[in-house]
Enzyme design. Structure first.
Site, PDB file in Angstrom:
ATOM      1  N   GLY A  71      15.498 -26.524   7.475  1.00 59.59           N
ATOM      2  CA  GLY A  71      16.406 -26.096   6.417  1.00 59.59           C
ATOM      3  C   GLY A  71      17.736 -25.581   6.923  1.00 59.59           C
ATOM      4  N   THR A  72      17.731 -24.872   8.034  1.00 57.16           N
ATOM      5  CA  THR A  72      18.979 -24.317   8.558  1.00 57.16           C
ATOM      6  C   THR A  72      19.943 -25.423   8.951  1.00 57.16           C
ATOM      7  OG1 THR A  72      17.974 -22.248   9.303  1.00 57.16           O
ATOM      8  CG2 THR A  72      19.985 -22.941  10.411  1.00 57.16           C
ATOM      9  N   ASN A 151      14.242 -17.241  -2.111  1.00 56.91           N
ATOM     10  CA  ASN A 151      13.123 -17.006  -1.214  1.00 56.91           C
ATOM     11  C   ASN A 151      12.601 -15.573  -1.227  1.00 56.91           C
ATOM     12  OD1 ASN A 151      15.820 -16.799   0.005  1.00 56.91           O
ATOM     13  ND2 ASN A 151      14.743 -15.988   1.784  1.00 56.91           N
ATOM     14  N   GLN A 179      12.548 -23.438  -0.571  1.00 58.15           N
ATOM     15  CA  GLN A 179      11.424 -22.758  -1.217  1.00 58.15           C
ATOM     16  C   GLN A 179      10.903 -23.523  -2.434  1.00 58.15           C
ATOM     17  OE1 GLN A 179       9.674 -20.098  -0.271  1.00 58.15           O
ATOM     18  NE2 GLN A 179      10.932 -19.756   1.545  1.00 58.15           N
ATOM     19  N   SER A 199      12.514 -27.946   4.259  1.00 56.61           N
ATOM     20  CA  SER A 199      11.885 -27.626   5.529  1.00 56.61           C
ATOM     21  C   SER A 199      10.390 -27.893   5.419  1.00 56.61           C
ATOM     22  CB  SER A 199      12.135 -26.163   5.891  1.00 56.61           C
ATOM     23  OG  SER A 199      11.807 -25.903   7.231  1.00 56.61           O
ATOM     24  N   HIS A 201       7.761 -26.880   7.126  1.00 54.95           N
ATOM     25  CA  HIS A 201       6.768 -25.832   7.359  1.00 54.95           C
ATOM     26  C   HIS A 201       6.547 -24.931   6.155  1.00 54.95           C
ATOM     27  CE1 HIS A 201       9.257 -22.101   8.132  1.00 54.95           C
ATOM     28  NE2 HIS A 201      10.195 -23.014   8.232  1.00 54.95           N
ATOM     29  N   THR A 237      16.279 -38.305  19.240  1.00 54.74           N
ATOM     30  CA  THR A 237      15.076 -39.105  19.031  1.00 54.74           C
ATOM     31  C   THR A 237      14.172 -38.458  17.982  1.00 54.74           C
ATOM     32  OG1 THR A 237      15.143 -39.889  21.311  1.00 54.74           O
ATOM     33  CG2 THR A 237      13.034 -40.063  20.167  1.00 54.74           C
ATOM     34  N   CYS A 327      13.916 -14.590   8.181  1.00 55.65           N
ATOM     35  CA  CYS A 327      15.029 -14.746   9.122  1.00 55.65           C
ATOM     36  C   CYS A 327      15.755 -13.431   9.377  1.00 55.65           C
ATOM     37  CB  CYS A 327      16.010 -15.790   8.596  1.00 55.65           C
ATOM     38  SG  CYS A 327      15.266 -17.424   8.434  1.00 55.65           S
TER      39      CYS A 327
END
Length: 383
Positions: A71-72, A151, A179, A199, A201, A237, A327
């Site tokens: 996401g960042t 979030n 989120q 993201s 995860h 890659t 974060c």
């Protein structure tokens, strides 16, 4: 001691199907997807199939999906590259005061480079006003970046309405859906979204992976320089096993499953609120319990006890919660989201915790949280 994990907005455990898919691809499909030999072609096929599954999840075209490190990177790319590519059309950007730091740090940097940024305020429920947005929009606005769901308090922004307003405006519309992806029905065509970041995860997929949706016709240089991967839009890659795992997580998120999770998490929130009231805990919800919000997030003001003390005691009792965004949770800085909602002098800023549920959260987990919190509050306030 049983340990309870209630910090799924920070990260989620990988699903068994994801781990299985990644193990298979790590073992059997190790080729570089840019290679032209048989090993490379096999990896390319996995990459293309995964991209198709993920594109379908937001009603996008396969070619509109760019795999990123998360996401960042997606947020940074959308904001920074849009600004520098379009600055001849204007230097005005609109965002909100409660965005993730990946957005706020990017806009702070752009302000240092001469761009003008408008930060929309929010009310005590964490919502922006469409009237404020319309008033802020200018002919020289080149980008609007507004998160789909917050979030820390779960507020759901009026993405469709904003998209409708912007569909005939020059500004590109970006939304941080980190989120919201996996819980809300997302349709980039319906909502006139130009850029969208996620993201893996957050949906029981692997870490250090996400995607940036970039609508056809939205053009800017790659942020990551190097090779010609991702159709020259993101060098490096591709992590084919992780991307296959990401697709496996996405396949489980059907429309029915997303609605089921939202309903289950809403019931979890109401159950906790009812139990804390029954135990006579002096608390308030930061935000609201409405059904339109992201239901996996519950932010609670526990009156009279600091966030750090609450987190520490809950952790000692086997319960993992957060003081806000993962974060910034390691810093002593107060939540910028709660400050935007209630003001920097509000005790909520330093006396609140965030719970967030996931696919493996159970009713027993909630009962342990309530028991440990009740014991902690009554012990500390008695001193």
């Amino acid at each position: 001691m049983k340990r309870v994990y209630l910090d799924n907005a920070a990260t989620t455990p990988m699903a068994e199907s994801v781990v299985s898919e990644m193990m298979d691809k790590m073992t059997n499909t190790f080729g570089n997807a840019s290679s032209t030999h048989a090993y490379g072609r096999a990896a390319r096929e996995v990459l293309d199939d995964s991209r198709h599954i993920i594109a379908q999840s937001i009603n996008a075209q396969d070619d509109d999906i760019i795999f990123t490190s998360g996401g960042t990177e997606g947020d940074n790319t959308a904001v920074l590259q849009t600004a520098f590519a379009r600055q001849k059309l204007g230097k005005h950007i609109i965002t909100t005061a409660i965005e993730h730091q990946a957005i706020l740090k990017s806009t702070e940097f752009l302000a240092e480079q001469g761009f003008e940024v408008t930060y929309l305020p929010v009310d005590e429920n964490g919502n922006i006003s469409l009237d404020d947005f319309k008033a802020a929009l200018r002919p020289d606005t080149i980008l609007v970046s507004i998160m789909m769901g917050n979030n820390e308090v779960g507020s759901h922004m009026p993405i469709h309405e904003i998209g409708e307003i912007l569909k005939d405006h020059q500004a590109w519309f970006h939304t941080d859906a980190v989120q919201a992806y996996g819980l809300l029905d997302i349709d980039v065509e319906r909502d006139h979204i130009d850029l969208l970041s996620t993201s893996a995860h957050k949906i029981n997929g692997p870490k250090f992976l996400g995607f940036l949706y970039k609508r056809n016709g939205v053009n800017f240089p790659s942020l990551i320089k190097g090779g010609e991967q991702e159709d020259k839009r993101r060098a490096g890659t591709e992590n084919v096993p992780a991307i296959a795992g990401f697709a496996a997580a996405v396949k489980e998120l059907t429309t029915t499953e997303k609605a089921h999770r939202q309903a289950k998490y809403h019931d979890f929130k109401q159950y906790i609120v009812d139990q804390l009231m029954a135990n006579q805990i002096d608390f308030e919800v930061n935000g609201q319990l409405g059904e339109d919000n992201l239901q996996h997030v519950l932010n609670l003001w526990i009156k009279g006890i600091s966030t750090y003390t609450l987190q520490t005691n809950l952790d000692l009792g086997g319960v993992a919660v957060s003081g806000g965004s993962a974060c910034t949770a390691g810093s002593l800085e107060p939540s910028h989201v709660l400050i935007a909602m209630f003001g920097e002098d509000s005790p909520r800023v330093s006396e609140s915790i965030r719970l967030s549920f996931g696919r493996y959260t159970t009713k027993d987990d909630l009962d342990q949280f309530v028991a440990v919190l009740t014991q902690t509050v009554k012990r500390l306030l008695k001193k």
